[in-house]
Design a protein around this motif. Structure first.
Motif, PDB file in Angstrom:
ATOM      1  N   VAL A 162       0.850  -1.190   0.000  1.00  0.00           N
ATOM      2  CA  VAL A 162       0.000   0.000   0.000  1.00  0.00           C
ATOM      3  C   VAL A 162       0.887   1.242   0.000  1.00  0.00           C
ATOM      4  O   VAL A 162       1.771   1.391   0.840  1.00  0.00           O
ATOM      5  CB  VAL A 162      -0.925   0.017   1.232  1.00  0.00           C
ATOM      6  CG1 VAL A 162      -1.784   1.282   1.242  1.00  0.00           C
ATOM      7  CG2 VAL A 162      -1.807  -1.221   1.260  1.00  0.00           C
ATOM      8  N   LEU A 186      -7.886   4.490  -2.925  1.00  0.00           N
ATOM      9  CA  LEU A 186      -9.009   3.796  -2.304  1.00  0.00           C
ATOM     10  C   LEU A 186     -10.325   4.497  -2.611  1.00  0.00           C
ATOM     11  O   LEU A 186     -11.365   3.853  -2.758  1.00  0.00           O
ATOM     12  CB  LEU A 186      -8.795   3.702  -0.792  1.00  0.00           C
ATOM     13  CG  LEU A 186      -7.675   2.768  -0.334  1.00  0.00           C
ATOM     14  CD1 LEU A 186      -7.389   2.968   1.151  1.00  0.00           C
ATOM     15  CD2 LEU A 186      -8.033   1.313  -0.608  1.00  0.00           C
ATOM     16  N   GLN A 200      -9.333  -1.221  -3.222  1.00  0.00           N
ATOM     17  CA  GLN A 200     -10.045  -1.730  -2.051  1.00  0.00           C
ATOM     18  C   GLN A 200     -10.019  -3.256  -2.019  1.00  0.00           C
ATOM     19  O   GLN A 200      -9.840  -3.869  -0.955  1.00  0.00           O
ATOM     20  CB  GLN A 200     -11.485  -1.236  -2.058  1.00  0.00           C
ATOM     21  CG  GLN A 200     -11.636   0.267  -1.867  1.00  0.00           C
ATOM     22  CD  GLN A 200     -13.100   0.668  -1.769  1.00  0.00           C
ATOM     23  OE1 GLN A 200     -13.933  -0.085  -1.283  1.00  0.00           O
ATOM     24  NE2 GLN A 200     -13.410   1.869  -2.222  1.00  0.00           N
ATOM     25  N   VAL A 227      -6.690  -4.592  -0.787  1.00  0.00           N
ATOM     26  CA  VAL A 227      -6.588  -4.505   0.676  1.00  0.00           C
ATOM     27  C   VAL A 227      -7.468  -5.564   1.324  1.00  0.00           C
ATOM     28  O   VAL A 227      -7.069  -6.239   2.277  1.00  0.00           O
ATOM     29  CB  VAL A 227      -6.980  -3.096   1.162  1.00  0.00           C
ATOM     30  CG1 VAL A 227      -7.073  -3.063   2.689  1.00  0.00           C
ATOM     31  CG2 VAL A 227      -5.978  -2.062   0.672  1.00  0.00           C
ATOM     32  N   LEU A 279      -0.538  -6.531   5.130  1.00  0.00           N
ATOM     33  CA  LEU A 279      -0.426  -5.255   4.427  1.00  0.00           C
ATOM     34  C   LEU A 279       0.949  -4.663   4.697  1.00  0.00           C
ATOM     35  O   LEU A 279       1.356  -4.518   5.845  1.00  0.00           O
ATOM     36  CB  LEU A 279      -1.512  -4.282   4.904  1.00  0.00           C
ATOM     37  CG  LEU A 279      -2.953  -4.699   4.596  1.00  0.00           C
ATOM     38  CD1 LEU A 279      -3.927  -3.840   5.392  1.00  0.00           C
ATOM     39  CD2 LEU A 279      -3.242  -4.578   3.106  1.00  0.00           C
ATOM     40  N   LYS A 305      -3.906   3.980   8.245  1.00  0.00           N
ATOM     41  CA  LYS A 305      -3.951   2.703   8.961  1.00  0.00           C
ATOM     42  C   LYS A 305      -5.345   2.438   9.520  1.00  0.00           C
ATOM     43  O   LYS A 305      -5.825   1.290   9.501  1.00  0.00           O
ATOM     44  CB  LYS A 305      -2.911   2.691  10.086  1.00  0.00           C
ATOM     45  CG  LYS A 305      -1.476   2.581   9.597  1.00  0.00           C
ATOM     46  CD  LYS A 305      -0.507   2.526  10.766  1.00  0.00           C
ATOM     47  CE  LYS A 305       0.928   2.320  10.296  1.00  0.00           C
ATOM     48  NZ  LYS A 305       1.885   2.262  11.447  1.00  0.00           N
ATOM     49  N   LEU A 343      -7.484   1.321   6.551  1.00  0.00           N
ATOM     50  CA  LEU A 343      -7.124  -0.038   6.151  1.00  0.00           C
ATOM     51  C   LEU A 343      -7.673  -1.052   7.148  1.00  0.00           C
ATOM     52  O   LEU A 343      -8.136  -2.130   6.767  1.00  0.00           O
ATOM     53  CB  LEU A 343      -5.604  -0.179   6.050  1.00  0.00           C
ATOM     54  CG  LEU A 343      -4.906   0.660   4.976  1.00  0.00           C
ATOM     55  CD1 LEU A 343      -3.391   0.494   5.086  1.00  0.00           C
ATOM     56  CD2 LEU A 343      -5.389   0.299   3.580  1.00  0.00           C
ATOM     57  N   MET A 357      -0.379  -5.072   9.750  1.00  0.00           N
ATOM     58  CA  MET A 357       0.242  -4.028   8.933  1.00  0.00           C
ATOM     59  C   MET A 357       1.689  -3.839   9.359  1.00  0.00           C
ATOM     60  O   MET A 357       2.003  -3.752  10.543  1.00  0.00           O
ATOM     61  CB  MET A 357      -0.489  -2.691   9.115  1.00  0.00           C
ATOM     62  CG  MET A 357      -1.942  -2.706   8.737  1.00  0.00           C
ATOM     63  SD  MET A 357      -2.691  -1.067   8.994  1.00  0.00           S
ATOM     64  CE  MET A 357      -4.399  -1.538   9.280  1.00  0.00           C
TER      65      MET A 357
END
Length: 356
Positions: free
Chosen positions: A131, A140, A147, A150, A156, A173, A176, A185
């Motif tokens: 990302v 996004l 999208q 994700v 991620l 964040k 996400l 993440m």
């Protein structure tokens, strides 16, 4: 013979997938990695980047996107790799599939469920999504593919964090996390990431995933619990002002991001009636399967002393018997659904009706 782990590497255009892949190939990890990549057009620039100082096997597919209408090419490529490996022509123990930046990774993941030959040689280890911190908010907003990438992720990797301030990164964040609350993440600027954070993470295997991170099905940060133990995550705007520019001639100050792809979680301490649950899940997969990106769960079944684990991609759903419930652990079911405009109330109410 042990199955060959495969990693799907995805992310929107310019996110840094090739940079990450180059570092993976050049790192001294002792693994032998075959790469399947695709780009539109006749000339594959990434191939020139990746094969420099690398003895890895690169399979080029320039006739379209492996994760759309020509997914059959991926099956052919994987089968050919397996045949050459068995014949002693190639030596590799991992496969990385790099999708184009406009790809929907769902059909790529489905390949590992629908083709017998692929199933016989390979296992899907994880979907890794890169990302771009600098441009992700705009991407996004404007592209459903971003999208979906994700939403399908098992992990991620956020790149280009040096180009945004702390507030913008926190807002990204949070967003996400609302789209995909089950994906850890990590930051990966300039492709710098430990190999153990990308390969052999067993992100697509629910049993192994639970052993590594028992809380991964926990509620999103903004989830609200109710009296029955159900946790809800709205797909509404995050409500945070993020004071930064996107470099596209506009900004999103005080903007609400109504993402079509979002997640919600169901939790209950009451056991499921197996027959009722099987009937309900079959009906929702039949009705909403194309919109159900990923779903996973750990289930408490009536009268069973072992956990039941289930997962699915679109219409492909499966379950298995898991470990025994420990006498000291709190028993209950945890399920997460990630999809496009799914009727959360229908799912929650239906699952409630399946409880004993």
């Amino acid at each position: 013979m042990a199955l060959i782990p495969c990693t799907i590497l995805t992310g929107f255009l310019g996110a840094g997938k090739t940079t990450l892949l180059k570092r993976i190939l050049q790192e001294e990890h002792g693994l032998r990695i075959a790469v399947i990549e695709n780009e539109f057009g006749q000339e594959n620039i990434d191939n020139e980047i990746l094969v420099h100082d690398s003895g890895e096997q690169i399979i080029e597919m320039n006739n379209g996107c492996i994760c759309c209408s020509v997914r059959g090419d991926l099956i052919v490529a994987l089968a050919a790799l397996a045949q050459r490996r068995e014949a002693g022509e190639l030596a590799f123990d991992r496969v990385v599939i790099e999708t184009t930046g406009l790809a929907n990774p769902g059909p790529v993941a489905q390949t590992f469920f629908v083709d017998e030959e692929v199933n016989a040689h390979y296992m899907l280890d994880a979907v890794i999504t890169v990302v771009d911190a600098r441009h992700a908010m705009t991407q996004l907003d404007e592209h459903e593919e971003a999208q979906r990438q994700v939403g399908f992720a098992d992990k991620l990797l956020i790149s280009k964090t040096d180009l945004v301030d702390a507030g913008a990164l926190a807002a990204l964040k949070a967003r996400l996390g609302r789209i995909n609350p089950r994906a850890p993440m990590l930051q990966s600027d300039h492709g710098r990431i430990a190999i153990a954070d990308v390969l052999d993470i067993r992100g697509f295997n629910l049993n192994d995933k639970l052993e590594l991170d028992p809380a991964f099905l926990g509620a999103p940060a903004d989830g609200q619990g109710d009296a029955d133990g159900h946790v809800h995550s709205e797909a509404c705007g995050h409500g945070h002002d993020h004071d930064h520019e996107h470099g596209h001639g506009h900004d999103h100050h005080s903007a609400r991001h109504d993402d079509e792809i979002a997640a919600f979680v169901f939790k209950s301490a009451r056991p499921f009636d197996p027959a009722l649950l099987d009937e309900f899940l079959g009906s929702v997969v039949q009705a909403f399967g194309p919109r159900m990106l990923r779903y996973k769960g750990v289930l408490l079944m009536d009268g069973a002393d072992r956990k039941v684990v289930f997962q699915g991609v679109h219409q492909m759903m499966g379950s298995d018997i898991g470990a025994k419930w420990d006498e000291t652990e709190e028993r209950g079911s945890k399920m997460v659904f990630i999809g496009k405009n799914l009727p959360k109330d229908v799912f929650i109410h239906g699952l409630e009706q399946c409880l004993v």
